[in-house]
Design an enzyme around this catalytic site. Structure first.
Site, PDB file in Angstrom:
ATOM      1  N   ASP A   1      63.033  42.668  65.050  1.00  0.00           N
ATOM      2  CA  ASP A   1      64.085  41.701  65.960  1.00  0.00           C
ATOM      3  C   ASP A   1      64.223  40.362  65.388  1.00  0.00           C
ATOM      4  O   ASP A   1      63.468  39.895  64.544  1.00  0.00           O
ATOM      5  CB  ASP A   1      63.149  41.568  67.410  1.00  0.00           C
ATOM      6  CG  ASP A   1      62.940  42.589  68.432  1.00  0.00           C
ATOM      7  OD1 ASP A   1      63.512  43.474  68.077  1.00  0.00           O
ATOM      8  OD2 ASP A   1      61.763  42.623  69.017  1.00  0.00           O
TER       9      ASP A   1
ATOM     10  N   ASP B   1      61.219  31.576  69.409  1.00  0.00           N
ATOM     11  CA  ASP B   1      60.030  32.580  69.249  1.00  0.00           C
ATOM     12  C   ASP B   1      59.052  31.992  68.095  1.00  0.00           C
ATOM     13  O   ASP B   1      57.592  32.121  68.679  1.00  0.00           O
ATOM     14  CB  ASP B   1      60.878  33.788  68.250  1.00  0.00           C
ATOM     15  CG  ASP B   1      61.419  34.572  69.453  1.00  0.00           C
ATOM     16  OD1 ASP B   1      61.101  34.761  70.633  1.00  0.00           O
ATOM     17  OD2 ASP B   1      62.463  34.945  69.139  1.00  0.00           O
TER      18      ASP B   1
ATOM     19  N   GLU C   1      53.902  39.313  69.799  1.00  0.00           N
ATOM     20  CA  GLU C   1      54.852  39.992  69.300  1.00  0.00           C
ATOM     21  C   GLU C   1      55.280  39.578  68.290  1.00  0.00           C
ATOM     22  O   GLU C   1      55.884  40.370  67.462  1.00  0.00           O
ATOM     23  CB  GLU C   1      55.904  39.759  70.323  1.00  0.00           C
ATOM     24  CG  GLU C   1      57.316  40.793  69.980  1.00  0.00           C
ATOM     25  CD  GLU C   1      58.605  40.471  70.885  1.00  0.00           C
ATOM     26  OE1 GLU C   1      58.260  39.454  71.937  1.00  0.00           O
ATOM     27  OE2 GLU C   1      59.447  41.019  70.906  1.00  0.00           O
ATOM     28  N   GLU C   2      55.072  38.295  67.881  1.00  0.00           N
ATOM     29  CA  GLU C   2      55.532  37.561  66.703  1.00  0.00           C
ATOM     30  C   GLU C   2      54.676  38.019  65.556  1.00  0.00           C
ATOM     31  O   GLU C   2      54.922  37.077  64.403  1.00  0.00           O
ATOM     32  CB  GLU C   2      55.915  36.115  66.907  1.00  0.00           C
ATOM     33  CG  GLU C   2      56.693  35.897  68.276  1.00  0.00           C
ATOM     34  CD  GLU C   2      58.130  36.743  67.857  1.00  0.00           C
ATOM     35  OE1 GLU C   2      58.514  36.859  66.931  1.00  0.00           O
ATOM     36  OE2 GLU C   2      58.756  37.117  68.936  1.00  0.00           O
TER      37      GLU C   2
ATOM     38  N   ASP D   1      53.306  38.229  74.120  1.00  0.00           N
ATOM     39  CA  ASP D   1      54.660  37.984  74.288  1.00  0.00           C
ATOM     40  C   ASP D   1      55.019  36.558  74.495  1.00  0.00           C
ATOM     41  O   ASP D   1      55.261  35.972  75.596  1.00  0.00           O
ATOM     42  CB  ASP D   1      55.660  38.841  74.979  1.00  0.00           C
ATOM     43  CG  ASP D   1      57.187  38.530  74.751  1.00  0.00           C
ATOM     44  OD1 ASP D   1      57.455  37.864  73.972  1.00  0.00           O
ATOM     45  OD2 ASP D   1      58.036  39.620  75.327  1.00  0.00           O
TER      46      ASP D   1
ATOM     47  N   LEU E   1      57.404  34.323  73.830  1.00  0.00           N
ATOM     48  CA  LEU E   1      58.972  33.903  74.661  1.00  0.00           C
ATOM     49  C   LEU E   1      59.417  35.579  74.833  1.00  0.00           C
ATOM     50  O   LEU E   1      60.031  36.003  73.909  1.00  0.00           O
ATOM     51  CB  LEU E   1      59.511  33.260  73.540  1.00  0.00           C
ATOM     52  CG  LEU E   1      60.908  32.690  73.993  1.00  0.00           C
ATOM     53  CD1 LEU E   1      60.430  31.609  75.036  1.00  0.00           C
ATOM     54  CD2 LEU E   1      61.687  32.140  72.947  1.00  0.00           C
ATOM     55  N   ASP E   2      59.618  35.775  76.058  1.00  0.00           N
ATOM     56  CA  ASP E   2      60.310  36.883  76.547  1.00  0.00           C
ATOM     57  C   ASP E   2      61.712  36.554  76.987  1.00  0.00           C
ATOM     58  O   ASP E   2      61.891  35.535  77.464  1.00  0.00           O
ATOM     59  CB  ASP E   2      59.614  37.724  77.760  1.00  0.00           C
ATOM     60  CG  ASP E   2      60.310  38.685  78.401  1.00  0.00           C
ATOM     61  OD1 ASP E   2      60.417  39.620  77.637  1.00  0.00           O
ATOM     62  OD2 ASP E   2      60.665  38.673  79.278  1.00  0.00           O
TER      63      ASP E   2
ATOM     64  N   GLU F   1      54.051  43.419  76.992  1.00  0.00           N
ATOM     65  CA  GLU F   1      54.882  43.184  78.017  1.00  0.00           C
ATOM     66  C   GLU F   1      54.541  44.388  79.180  1.00  0.00           C
ATOM     67  O   GLU F   1      54.362  43.903  80.287  1.00  0.00           O
ATOM     68  CB  GLU F   1      56.442  43.638  77.566  1.00  0.00           C
ATOM     69  CG  GLU F   1      56.814  42.751  76.364  1.00  0.00           C
ATOM     70  CD  GLU F   1      58.385  43.132  75.907  1.00  0.00           C
ATOM     71  OE1 GLU F   1      58.929  42.017  75.721  1.00  0.00           O
ATOM     72  OE2 GLU F   1      58.562  44.143  75.502  1.00  0.00           O
TER      73      GLU F   1
HETATM   74  P1  AHG Z   1      61.820  39.826  73.699  1.00  0.00           P
HETATM   75  O1  AHG Z   1      62.788  38.704  73.901  1.00  0.00           O
HETATM   76  O2  AHG Z   1      60.504  39.258  73.907  1.00  0.00           O
HETATM   77  O3  AHG Z   1      61.985  40.580  72.430  1.00  0.00           O
HETATM   78  O4  AHG Z   1      62.020  40.656  74.893  1.00  0.00           O
HETATM   79  C1  AHG Z   1      63.275  41.135  75.327  1.00  0.00           C
HETATM   80  C2  AHG Z   1      63.474  42.360  76.242  1.00  0.00           C
HETATM   81  C3  AHG Z   1      63.110  41.848  77.687  1.00  0.00           C
HETATM   82  O5  AHG Z   1      62.788  40.858  77.901  1.00  0.00           O
HETATM   83  C4  AHG Z   1      64.588  42.244  78.253  1.00  0.00           C
HETATM   84  O6  AHG Z   1      64.459  42.830  79.538  1.00  0.00           O
HETATM   85  C5  AHG Z   1      64.978  43.237  77.225  1.00  0.00           C
HETATM   86  O7  AHG Z   1      64.390  43.166  76.066  1.00  0.00           O
HETATM   87  C6  AHG Z   1      66.670  43.264  77.208  1.00  0.00           C
HETATM   88  O8  AHG Z   1      67.033  44.244  76.415  1.00  0.00           O
HETATM   89  P2  AHG Z   1      68.362  44.921  76.510  1.00  0.00           P
HETATM   90  O9  AHG Z   1      69.230  43.825  75.786  1.00  0.00           O
HETATM   91  O10 AHG Z   1      68.454  46.163  75.727  1.00  0.00           O
HETATM   92  O11 AHG Z   1      68.715  45.290  77.880  1.00  0.00           O
HETATM   93 MN    MN Z   2      59.709  40.372  75.563  1.00  0.00          MN
HETATM   94 MN    MN Z   3      59.396  37.829  72.666  1.00  0.00          MN
END
Ligand code: AHG
Ligand code: MN
Ligand code: MN
Length: 339
Positions: free
Chosen positions: A63, A69, A92-93, A113, A115-116, A277
């Site tokens: 990611d 983050d 996660e990081e 996690d 920062l979600d 998560e």
């Molecule tokens: P993160 O920012 O910790 O990587 O999590 C992102 C996750 C979650 O928060 C969110 O519901 C989902 O990814 C969104 O994914 P899409 O863009 O595929 O919907």
């Molecule tokens: Mn997340």
């Molecule tokens: Mn995250």
């Protein structure tokens, strides 16, 4: 507001006195509250402090990392490093489990996690932090990855922080689920949502419908069913999706309904991560009377075999998660009566 308002710390002390919640866990939750206050401040001021945008690298799982983050990960590691109570952190990081402390006091494992929903940062949209605590189960002087490869049913406490219109910390130590709203003027989390109960059913569903063509025919049929405004066997559902799991699940926890992130053709286990998560959120929602499933299996029953493992997720009101499982199995609606 009454000056008798219950602060997070006062609540933790009560949980210790009344239910014998381990004092170590209370200390860790105090630290989580402290980290959440720092993050709340930094997230709200990020546009003024040059903290928006990409950090310039991908994290270990591919990611794109945002500056926030990286910052959020640093804040949580710092918050727990000096307690002496945390043996290891899976984040996660972080590529691998980070060892924090060894010896007799270091009995807790944190999966987090930091920062979600980080795609939301640059538009001031809601984001969150998700956390779960386990007790160590290996017996060597220092911890290792094995301590983090657990099933959610082993969690001793879990919760999340939502940085939205207000900053709300929701957690359960295995009893009630309680929510605290940050009052920035006094710098305290105050009890605002005692004993949260997830409604048995609800009329909101939350999923990224842009993947419709990537989902199985069973999930497509479910989505057609939920979105059918002229159905004769059920009241219509309404869709809400913020792009931050914490924000979407918080709504479902309070108002009822269903959040789902199913497998896609490219991602047979969906996108969301089991350890930091899905499992912590499943713990909270189950403690509040709801359910969480992959569609075929209870989330809390899955034992992780790698720290960044993914799993599909359907979470929320017991009725709607059961409906989801039924569609996964049968591909058709259940026979239901109109209320
Ligand atoms: P993160 O920012 O910790 O990587 O999590 C992102 C996750 C979650 O928060 C969110 O519901 C989902 O990814 C969104 O994914 P899409 O863009 O595929 O919907
Ligand atoms: Mn997340
Ligand atoms: Mn995250």
């Amino acid at each position: 507001m009454s000056i008798q308002a219950t602060t997070l710390n006062r609540h933790l002390w009560q949980q210790h006195k009344l239910f014998n919640q381990p004092i170590g866990l209370s200390i860790l939750m105090t630290q989580m509250g402290f980290a959440a206050k720092i993050l709340s401040r930094e997230i709200s001021l990020a546009a003024l402090a040059g903290k928006l945008g990409l950090a310039g690298e991908n994290n270990t799982t591919g990611d794109a990392q945002k500056k926030l983050d990286v910052f959020s990960n640093d804040v949580v590691i710092d918050a727990f490093s000096d307690t002496g109570l945390v043996a290891a952190i899976a984040s996660e990081e972080l590529d691998q489990v980070q060892l924090i402390a060894c010896g007799g006091d270091a009995q807790y494992i944190l999966c987090i996690d930091p920062l979600d929903g980080s795609s939301n940062t640059d538009t001031g949209s809601p984001v969150g932090t998700i956390f779960g605590f386990y007790r160590r189960h290996t017996t060597s002087y220092c911890s290792d990855e094995e301590d983090a490869l657990r099933q959610g049913a082993d969690l001793i406490a879990a919760g999340y922080v939502l940085y939205g219109a207000s900053t709300v910390l929701v957690y359960s130590g295995g009893g009630t689920v309680d929510g605290f709203t940050l009052d920035p003027s006094v710098g305290e989390f105050l009890l605002s949502h005692p004993n949260i109960q997830c409604p048995r059913d609800g009329k909101i569903y939350s999923a990224n419908l842009s993947y419709y063509q990537e989902w199985s025919p069973q999930i497509q049929t479910l989505v057609d069913y939920l979105g059918d405004q002229h159905a004769t066997d059920h009241d219509p559902y309404s869709m809400r999706y913020s792009g931050a799991l914490v924000a979407d699940v918080h709504r479902i926890l309070l108002e009822g309904g269903l959040y789902f992130y199913p497998p896609t053709r490219k991602r047979p286990n969906g996108k969301l991560r089991l350890l930091y998560e899905n499992a912590p959120l499943a713990f909270v929602v189950e403690q509040a009377g709801g359910r969480a499933s992959t569609g075929t299996q209870r989330i809390l029953d899955i034992k992780a075999n790698s720290i960044h493992q993914r799993s599909p997720l359907a979470i929320g009101s017991a009725s709607e998660v059961t409906l989801y499982e039924h569609f996964v199995r049968e591909g058709t609606p259940m026979q239901r009566k109109i209320a």
